[in-house]
Design a protein around this motif. Structure first.
Motif, PDB file in Angstrom:
ATOM      1  N   SER A  86      -7.738   3.162  -8.064  1.00 47.45           N
ATOM      2  CA  SER A  86      -8.227   1.784  -8.013  1.00 47.45           C
ATOM      3  C   SER A  86      -7.205   0.842  -7.393  1.00 47.45           C
ATOM      4  CB  SER A  86      -8.592   1.294  -9.415  1.00 47.45           C
ATOM      5  OG  SER A  86      -7.476   1.365 -10.291  1.00 47.45           O
ATOM      6  N   GLU A  87      -5.915   1.037  -7.719  1.00 54.42           N
ATOM      7  CA  GLU A  87      -4.876   0.172  -7.141  1.00 54.42           C
ATOM      8  C   GLU A  87      -4.737   0.410  -5.651  1.00 54.42           C
ATOM      9  OE1 GLU A  87      -0.113  -0.962  -7.590  1.00 54.42           O
ATOM     10  OE2 GLU A  87      -1.069   0.289  -9.133  1.00 54.42           O
ATOM     11  N   ARG A  88      -4.800   1.649  -5.241  1.00 56.29           N
ATOM     12  CA  ARG A  88      -4.729   1.962  -3.810  1.00 56.29           C
ATOM     13  C   ARG A  88      -5.936   1.366  -3.075  1.00 56.29           C
ATOM     14  NH1 ARG A  88      -2.660   8.265  -3.589  1.00 56.29           N
ATOM     15  NH2 ARG A  88      -1.871   8.364  -5.721  1.00 56.29           N
ATOM     16  N   ALA A  89      -7.113   1.554  -3.679  1.00 56.75           N
ATOM     17  CA  ALA A  89      -8.336   1.047  -3.059  1.00 56.75           C
ATOM     18  C   ALA A  89      -8.300  -0.473  -2.941  1.00 56.75           C
ATOM     19  CB  ALA A  89      -9.546   1.483  -3.885  1.00 56.75           C
ATOM     20  N   TYR A  90      -7.797  -1.143  -3.974  1.00 55.42           N
ATOM     21  CA  TYR A  90      -7.714  -2.607  -3.960  1.00 55.42           C
ATOM     22  C   TYR A  90      -6.773  -3.079  -2.863  1.00 55.42           C
ATOM     23  CZ  TYR A  90      -8.186  -7.170  -6.281  1.00 55.42           C
ATOM     24  OH  TYR A  90      -8.481  -8.477  -6.601  1.00 55.42           O
ATOM     25  N   ASN A  91      -5.661  -2.356  -2.666  1.00 51.78           N
ATOM     26  CA  ASN A  91      -4.753  -2.669  -1.563  1.00 51.78           C
ATOM     27  C   ASN A  91      -5.454  -2.507  -0.219  1.00 51.78           C
ATOM     28  OD1 ASN A  91      -1.456  -2.940  -1.936  1.00 51.78           O
ATOM     29  ND2 ASN A  91      -2.469  -2.138  -3.752  1.00 51.78           N
ATOM     30  N   CYS A  92      -6.212  -1.432  -0.075  1.00 53.69           N
ATOM     31  CA  CYS A  92      -6.957  -1.200   1.169  1.00 53.69           C
ATOM     32  C   CYS A  92      -7.950  -2.320   1.418  1.00 53.69           C
ATOM     33  CB  CYS A  92      -7.689   0.139   1.117  1.00 53.69           C
ATOM     34  SG  CYS A  92      -6.614   1.578   1.227  1.00 53.69           S
ATOM     35  N   LEU A  93      -8.646  -2.742   0.366  1.00 51.74           N
ATOM     36  CA  LEU A  93      -9.629  -3.812   0.494  1.00 51.74           C
ATOM     37  C   LEU A  93      -8.966  -5.119   0.919  1.00 51.74           C
ATOM     38  CD1 LEU A  93     -12.576  -4.700   0.129  1.00 51.74           C
ATOM     39  CD2 LEU A  93     -12.039  -5.205  -2.259  1.00 51.74           C
ATOM     40  N   LYS A  94      -7.845  -5.448   0.283  1.00 51.52           N
ATOM     41  CA  LYS A  94      -7.134  -6.685   0.636  1.00 51.52           C
ATOM     42  C   LYS A  94      -6.670  -6.635   2.095  1.00 51.52           C
ATOM     43  CE  LYS A  94      -7.200  -9.059  -3.246  1.00 51.52           C
ATOM     44  NZ  LYS A  94      -6.028  -9.587  -3.938  1.00 51.52           N
ATOM     45  N   LEU A  95      -6.190  -5.480   2.535  1.00 49.25           N
ATOM     46  CA  LEU A  95      -5.771  -5.342   3.932  1.00 49.25           C
ATOM     47  C   LEU A  95      -6.957  -5.492   4.884  1.00 49.25           C
ATOM     48  CD1 LEU A  95      -3.067  -2.509   4.138  1.00 49.25           C
ATOM     49  CD2 LEU A  95      -3.011  -4.695   5.357  1.00 49.25           C
ATOM     50  N   ALA A  96      -8.085  -4.906   4.536  1.00 48.38           N
ATOM     51  CA  ALA A  96      -9.295  -5.029   5.353  1.00 48.38           C
ATOM     52  C   ALA A  96      -9.685  -6.497   5.484  1.00 48.38           C
ATOM     53  CB  ALA A  96     -10.438  -4.226   4.738  1.00 48.38           C
TER      54      ALA A  96
ATOM     55  N   LEU B  25       0.829  -1.206   0.000  1.00 52.62           N
ATOM     56  CA  LEU B  25       0.000   0.000   0.000  1.00 52.62           C
ATOM     57  C   LEU B  25       0.863   1.256   0.000  1.00 52.62           C
ATOM     58  CD1 LEU B  25      -2.713   1.424   0.092  1.00 52.62           C
ATOM     59  CD2 LEU B  25      -2.770   1.045   2.576  1.00 52.62           C
ATOM     60  N   ILE B  26       1.919   1.286   0.803  1.00 51.46           N
ATOM     61  CA  ILE B  26       2.762   2.478   0.848  1.00 51.46           C
ATOM     62  C   ILE B  26       3.463   2.683  -0.494  1.00 51.46           C
ATOM     63  CG2 ILE B  26       4.968   1.550   1.686  1.00 51.46           C
ATOM     64  CD1 ILE B  26       3.223   4.651   3.062  1.00 51.46           C
ATOM     65  N   SER B  27       3.782   1.590  -1.191  1.00 54.15           N
ATOM     66  CA  SER B  27       4.384   1.719  -2.526  1.00 54.15           C
ATOM     67  C   SER B  27       3.402   2.333  -3.510  1.00 54.15           C
ATOM     68  CB  SER B  27       4.842   0.351  -3.052  1.00 54.15           C
ATOM     69  OG  SER B  27       6.075  -0.049  -2.486  1.00 54.15           O
ATOM     70  N   THR B  28       2.111   1.975  -3.412  1.00 57.03           N
ATOM     71  CA  THR B  28       1.131   2.557  -4.334  1.00 57.03           C
ATOM     72  C   THR B  28       1.018   4.061  -4.127  1.00 57.03           C
ATOM     73  OG1 THR B  28      -0.828   2.294  -2.893  1.00 57.03           O
ATOM     74  CG2 THR B  28      -0.242   0.439  -4.309  1.00 57.03           C
ATOM     75  N   ILE B  29       1.157   4.493  -2.888  1.00 56.80           N
ATOM     76  CA  ILE B  29       1.049   5.918  -2.588  1.00 56.80           C
ATOM     77  C   ILE B  29       2.296   6.657  -3.066  1.00 56.80           C
ATOM     78  CG2 ILE B  29       0.788   7.620  -0.751  1.00 56.80           C
ATOM     79  CD1 ILE B  29      -0.604   5.312   0.862  1.00 56.80           C
TER      80      ILE B  29
END
Length: 286
Positions: A168-178, A157-161
């Motif tokens: 969408s890539e950031r959101a997908y990372n957030c979803l996977k972490l959730a 996630l920090i790499s996407t930022i």
């Protein structure tokens, strides 16, 4: 606490206050083969998590380092079903733990579907803001624990930022972490004296990440094309509706669900899932 708590162990403590969408405009998912004999009964082999894994080789697109990550063997994990927000659930293993690829040399990380897609400009950003401080990865056991997986996904996630990836890539990372925090909560032992404290912490992290996933997908829906994160438009509409419900945005969820149900293009399977979600929304609004 916070989404990025723990990054200091990788030398990236300076990034633990990073916000996810800073520069984006936020918008208001054996058969029994042996018979017992009089002499002895053969025990049925129980498949363990590590038997479903193998070490896959990767070449880092930033530093060129060759390394291995644990991956789930194709076709070996048996799908049991999915949560309302599409989180897949498998027998014997949580495959979500193995989706983040992390270079142990430079610290670049991404979800598997995105790992090799990085521009020269993005690579420079990762080198300047992550690699320069990265201390390396810890030693892992035969399987990744939820703590291992969560930390690896935080690096993703920090790499996407840092590389200014699409919403969408950031959101997908957030979803996977959730989903990982949800999985960890389900795996907690109720016999643990600190069970309630750990459960509360997991639910708090999951809630914050679901909110971030919702915001990112809503923004991406209006600014990016499809397919998105491997999903077509109607699947994404369903996912956004499910996330909206979890965030208490019931009217937004109903509006998105209605679009699916009345669509001429949505598959009957997606429409049926939308109808089930609509029933859940009616119950939640009572």
């Amino acid at each position: 606490m916070g989404i990025f708590s723990g990054l200091e162990s990788f030398g990236l403590g300076k990034l633990n206050k990073t916000t996810i969408y800073d520069e984006d405009k936020k918008t208001d998912q054996d058969k029994k083969t042996d018979q017992d004999t009089p002499q002895a009964a053969k025990a049925k082999h129980v498949v363990t998590e590590d038997e479903l894994l193998f070490d896959k080789s990767y070449s880092c697109p930033i530093c060129g380092e060759t390394f291995k990550c644990k991956m789930v063997r194709t076709g070996k994990a048996k799908l049991q079903g999915a949560d309302l927000d599409l989180r897949p659930k498998y027998e014997m293993i949580d495959v979500l733990k193995y989706d983040a690829i992390v270079c142990p040399n430079c610290g670049y990380a991404a979800l598997n579907r995105y790992y090799n897609y990085i521009t020269a400009g993005q690579a420079r950003l990762v080198k300047d803001q992550i690699s320069i401080s990265f201390k390396g990865l810890p030693e892992y056991g035969n399987v990744y624990t939820y703590e291992d997986a969560i930390n690896r996904h935080k690096l993703s996630l920090i790499s996407t930022i840092v590389k200014k990836a699409h919403s969408s890539e950031r959101a997908y990372n957030c979803l996977k972490l959730a989903w990982l925090y949800r999985g960890m909560a389900e795996s907690l032992s109720k016999e643990d004296p600190s069970y309630q404290q750990k459960l509360t912490a997991c639910k708090k992290e999951e809630k914050e990440l679901i909110q971030n996933a919702y915001e990112g997908f809503v923004h991406a829906f209006s600014t990016e094309g499809f397919p998105m994160c491997g999903m077509d438009q109607h699947t994404m509409e369903y996912l956004i509706a499910s996330l909206a419900m979890q965030c208490g945005k019931y009217e937004d969820a109903v509006r998105m669900v209605s679009r699916i149900i009345t669509s001429r293009d949505a598959s009957e399977r997606t429409k049926e899932k939308a109808r089930v979600l609509k029933e859940k929304l009616v119950e939640a609004k009572k």
